[in-house]
Design an enzyme around this catalytic site. Structure first.
Site, PDB file in Angstrom:
ATOM      1  N   GLY A  86      46.777  42.145  42.936  1.00  0.00           N
ATOM      2  CA  GLY A  86      46.219  42.243  41.581  1.00  0.00           C
ATOM      3  C   GLY A  86      47.297  42.097  40.519  1.00  0.00           C
TER       4      GLY A  86
ATOM      5  N   LEU B 135      47.222  54.885  40.616  1.00  0.00           N
ATOM      6  CA  LEU B 135      47.022  54.458  39.240  1.00  0.00           C
ATOM      7  C   LEU B 135      45.689  54.951  38.700  1.00  0.00           C
ATOM      8  CD1 LEU B 135      48.416  50.841  39.313  1.00  0.00           C
ATOM      9  CD2 LEU B 135      49.392  52.876  38.320  1.00  0.00           C
TER      10      LEU B 135
ATOM     11  N   VAL C 187      46.051  47.154  29.418  1.00  0.00           N
ATOM     12  CA  VAL C 187      47.231  46.330  29.665  1.00  0.00           C
ATOM     13  C   VAL C 187      47.067  45.027  28.893  1.00  0.00           C
ATOM     14  CG1 VAL C 187      48.541  45.084  31.411  1.00  0.00           C
ATOM     15  CG2 VAL C 187      47.614  47.339  31.925  1.00  0.00           C
TER      16      VAL C 187
ATOM     17  N   LYS D  28      40.174  55.558  30.791  1.00  0.00           N
ATOM     18  CA  LYS D  28      38.715  55.730  30.899  1.00  0.00           C
ATOM     19  C   LYS D  28      38.338  56.924  31.782  1.00  0.00           C
ATOM     20  CE  LYS D  28      37.715  50.972  29.721  1.00  0.00           C
ATOM     21  NZ  LYS D  28      39.107  50.669  29.299  1.00  0.00           N
TER      22      LYS D  28
HETATM   23  N1  LIG Z   1      44.194  46.271  33.908  1.00  0.00           N
HETATM   24  C1  LIG Z   1      44.141  47.300  33.086  1.00  0.00           C
HETATM   25  O1  LIG Z   1      44.007  47.141  31.870  1.00  0.00           O
HETATM   26  C2  LIG Z   1      44.275  48.700  33.637  1.00  0.00           C
HETATM   27  C3  LIG Z   1      44.403  49.752  32.736  1.00  0.00           C
HETATM   28  C4  LIG Z   1      44.546  51.041  33.230  1.00  0.00           C
HETATM   29  C5  LIG Z   1      44.541  51.256  34.598  1.00  0.00           C
HETATM   30  N2  LIG Z   1      44.373  50.232  35.465  1.00  0.00           N
HETATM   31  C6  LIG Z   1      44.364  50.541  36.927  1.00  0.00           C
HETATM   32  O2  LIG Z   1      45.446  49.846  37.521  1.00  0.00           O
HETATM   33  C7  LIG Z   1      45.120  49.500  38.867  1.00  0.00           C
HETATM   34  C8  LIG Z   1      45.413  48.025  39.109  1.00  0.00           C
HETATM   35  O3  LIG Z   1      44.638  47.263  38.202  1.00  0.00           O
HETATM   36  P1  LIG Z   1      44.814  45.692  38.106  1.00  0.00           P
HETATM   37  O4  LIG Z   1      44.681  45.343  36.670  1.00  0.00           O
HETATM   38  O5  LIG Z   1      46.007  45.249  38.869  1.00  0.00           O
HETATM   39  O6  LIG Z   1      43.480  45.231  38.880  1.00  0.00           O
HETATM   40  P2  LIG Z   1      43.143  43.788  39.502  1.00  0.00           P
HETATM   41  O7  LIG Z   1      44.003  42.755  38.913  1.00  0.00           O
HETATM   42  O8  LIG Z   1      41.659  43.658  39.440  1.00  0.00           O
HETATM   43  O9  LIG Z   1      43.573  43.972  41.031  1.00  0.00           O
HETATM   44  C9  LIG Z   1      42.868  44.789  41.920  1.00  0.00           C
HETATM   45  C10 LIG Z   1      43.504  44.680  43.292  1.00  0.00           C
HETATM   46  O10 LIG Z   1      42.813  45.562  44.197  1.00  0.00           O
HETATM   47  C11 LIG Z   1      42.396  44.824  45.341  1.00  0.00           C
HETATM   48  N3  LIG Z   1      41.185  45.458  45.833  1.00  0.00           N
HETATM   49  C12 LIG Z   1      39.992  45.606  45.202  1.00  0.00           C
HETATM   50  N4  LIG Z   1      39.137  46.258  45.986  1.00  0.00           N
HETATM   51  C13 LIG Z   1      39.802  46.553  47.131  1.00  0.00           C
HETATM   52  C14 LIG Z   1      39.455  47.225  48.319  1.00  0.00           C
HETATM   53  N5  LIG Z   1      38.230  47.735  48.493  1.00  0.00           N
HETATM   54  N6  LIG Z   1      40.379  47.338  49.283  1.00  0.00           N
HETATM   55  C15 LIG Z   1      41.616  46.823  49.129  1.00  0.00           C
HETATM   56  N7  LIG Z   1      42.002  46.177  48.019  1.00  0.00           N
HETATM   57  C16 LIG Z   1      41.105  46.039  47.036  1.00  0.00           C
HETATM   58  C17 LIG Z   1      42.221  43.391  44.838  1.00  0.00           C
HETATM   59  O11 LIG Z   1      42.349  42.424  45.852  1.00  0.00           O
HETATM   60  P3  LIG Z   1      41.095  41.939  46.751  1.00  0.00           P
HETATM   61  O12 LIG Z   1      39.960  41.704  45.805  1.00  0.00           O
HETATM   62  O13 LIG Z   1      41.581  40.737  47.446  1.00  0.00           O
HETATM   63  O14 LIG Z   1      40.831  43.069  47.692  1.00  0.00           O
HETATM   64  C18 LIG Z   1      43.431  43.299  43.901  1.00  0.00           C
HETATM   65  O15 LIG Z   1      44.589  43.081  44.670  1.00  0.00           O
HETATM   66  C19 LIG Z   1      43.653  49.891  39.069  1.00  0.00           C
HETATM   67  O16 LIG Z   1      43.634  51.126  39.766  1.00  0.00           O
HETATM   68  C20 LIG Z   1      43.114  50.083  37.667  1.00  0.00           C
HETATM   69  O17 LIG Z   1      42.108  51.055  37.647  1.00  0.00           O
HETATM   70  C21 LIG Z   1      44.258  48.949  35.018  1.00  0.00           C
END
Ligand SMILES: NC(=O)c1ccc[n+]([C@@H]2O[C@H](COP(=O)([O-])OP(=O)(O)OC[C@H]3O[C@@H](n4cnc5c(N)ncnc54)[C@H](OP(=O)(O)O)[C@@H]3O)[C@@H](O)[C@H]2O)c1
Length: 338
Positions: A16, A129, A174, A133
């Site tokens: 991700g 993480l 982010v 929200k």
């Molecule tokens: N982006 C933001 O603005 C933001 C803000 C605050 C907090 N966060 C937190 O930061 C963390 C990372 O966010 P991100 O922005 O990197 O998200 P992202 O780009 O959507 O990436 C999510 C990752 O999780 C994997 N994934 C999803 N479901 C899964 C499962 N059941 N088993 C194993 N892997 C799984 C996905 O790969 P596959 O689909 O291939 O499994 C991908 O590698 C999350 O916990 C999110 O809640 C994000």
């Protein structure tokens, strides 16, 4: 100083946005880590990522297909692992509302599986993480992340005599992440009209690099059970629109279901257990296994006032239009121009 040399790390959600930045920064700083396991479901994302990290150069990288819902697979993947960073999640608010059990299975049951895999494999540090929200949640995504936070905080009570600490890093939007306001406005600006949900809406702003820094900080410094919250600026959505397309018309379309006018990272109730250091707020566990007074001494910290809340609308640090443009150039598109 954190040294990951010789350590074995597993990152769930390693393909991700956060995961890729984490892997990049870890290799820049600690090229001699023993093993770095990327754990996620989709083989295509892993294949694409593996093109950037050829095994011939990055001998320590491993790509494991697996779902955090699958406890057995996760346990196997965590054999010999010292550190887990838990970034896998379902995080789209509307999708979570529409498919609630899917979000619960990944974000809540997945968190429990990570905890069990850590307990059963001699893992020493786990950082999960979270998101703004999760503070006083009004949508299912936030509610599942709050459950996840609670599970990780409480896991410290189950570790017995193990050298194991679980902590949480909570932050806000982010800049430039998929589905967020900056790429949306960048795409829309050619139409000359930018939809604004509410003229007063605000959000926190953080870069991916800062998010990774916080996780590395937590890996090094956590005593167990903390929720680390960064001190970061806010922006007004109308100013993001002005920064991206000063001549576009801003059309008010109304707040969407599950959306707050302002995001919150620390609620008034959390203030009872919140301390601050120069860089971070820390929500300490309500039943800590250590002394908060000693913690304050160790990190030169102080308690926040009772009733304190950390809200993007009442923040004292704001990005203006010029600074928002600078952030876009730094973190989203170096060629960005108005
Ligand atoms: N982006 C933001 O603005 C933001 C803000 C605050 C907090 N966060 C937190 O930061 C963390 C990372 O966010 P991100 O922005 O990197 O998200 P992202 O780009 O959507 O990436 C999510 C990752 O999780 C994997 N994934 C999803 N479901 C899964 C499962 N059941 N088993 C194993 N892997 C799984 C996905 O790969 P596959 O689909 O291939 O499994 C991908 O590698 C999350 O916990 C999110 O809640 C994000």
């Amino acid at each position: 100083m954190l040294d990951l040399t010789g350590k074995s790390i597993l990152i769930t959600g390693g393909t991700g946005s956060f995961g890729k930045k984490f892997v990049e920064m870890v290799y820049q700083r600690y090229p001699n880590i023993r093993r770095l396991v990327v754990y996620s479901r989709d083989e295509l994302k892993q294949f694409e990522m593996s093109q950037h990290y050829p095994q011939s150069t990055y001998k320590s990288i491993r790509f494991f297909i697996g779902d955090v819902r699958d406890g057995e697979r996760l346990k196997r993947a965590c054999e010999g692992v010292d550190i887990i960073v838990h970034a896998a999640a379902l995080k789209q608010v509307p999708a979570a509302e529409y498919n609630p059990m899917e979000c619960i299975k990944t974000n809540v049951f997945g968190a429990e599986n990570v905890i069990n895999a850590a307990l059963d494999n001699g893992v020493q540090r786990v950082v999960a993480l979270s998101t703004d929200k999760a503070a006083a949640p009004i949508n299912l995504y936030g509610a599942t992340k709050l459950c996840s936070d609670k599970l990780f905080v409480a896991a410290n009570n189950m570790k017995g005599s193990r050298d194991l600490r679980f902590s949480v890093v909570r932050y806000g939007n982010v800049i430039g992440s998929r589905g967020s306001v900056v790429p949306f406005f960048l795409d829309k600006r050619k139409e000359g009209v930018l939809p604004i949900t509410h003229p007063d809406m605000t959000r926190f702003n953080i870069s991916l690099e800062e998010g990774v820094e916080m996780v590395l900080y937590a890996l090094e410094n956590a005593w167990g059970g903390e929720i680390f919250v960064p001190k970061i600026p806010s922006y007004r959505i109308t100013e993001v629109a002005t920064a991206i397309a000063p001549d576009a018309r801003q059309e008010i379309i109304g707040v969407r279901p599950g959306e707050k006018l302002h995001e919150e990272m620390i609620t008034e109730t959390d203030s009872l257990n919140t301390v601050e250091t120069d860089k971070y707020y820390v929500i300490t566990p309500s039943t800590p296994t250590w002394s908060v007074d000693e913690y304050l001494k160790a990190f030169n910290g102080r308690r926040v006032e009772m009733g304190f809340k950390y809200n993007s609308g009442t923040n004292t640090d704001w990005l203006n239009v010029g600074q928002i443009r600078e952030q876009i150039r730094l973190h989203v598109d170096p060629a960005f121009a108005v």
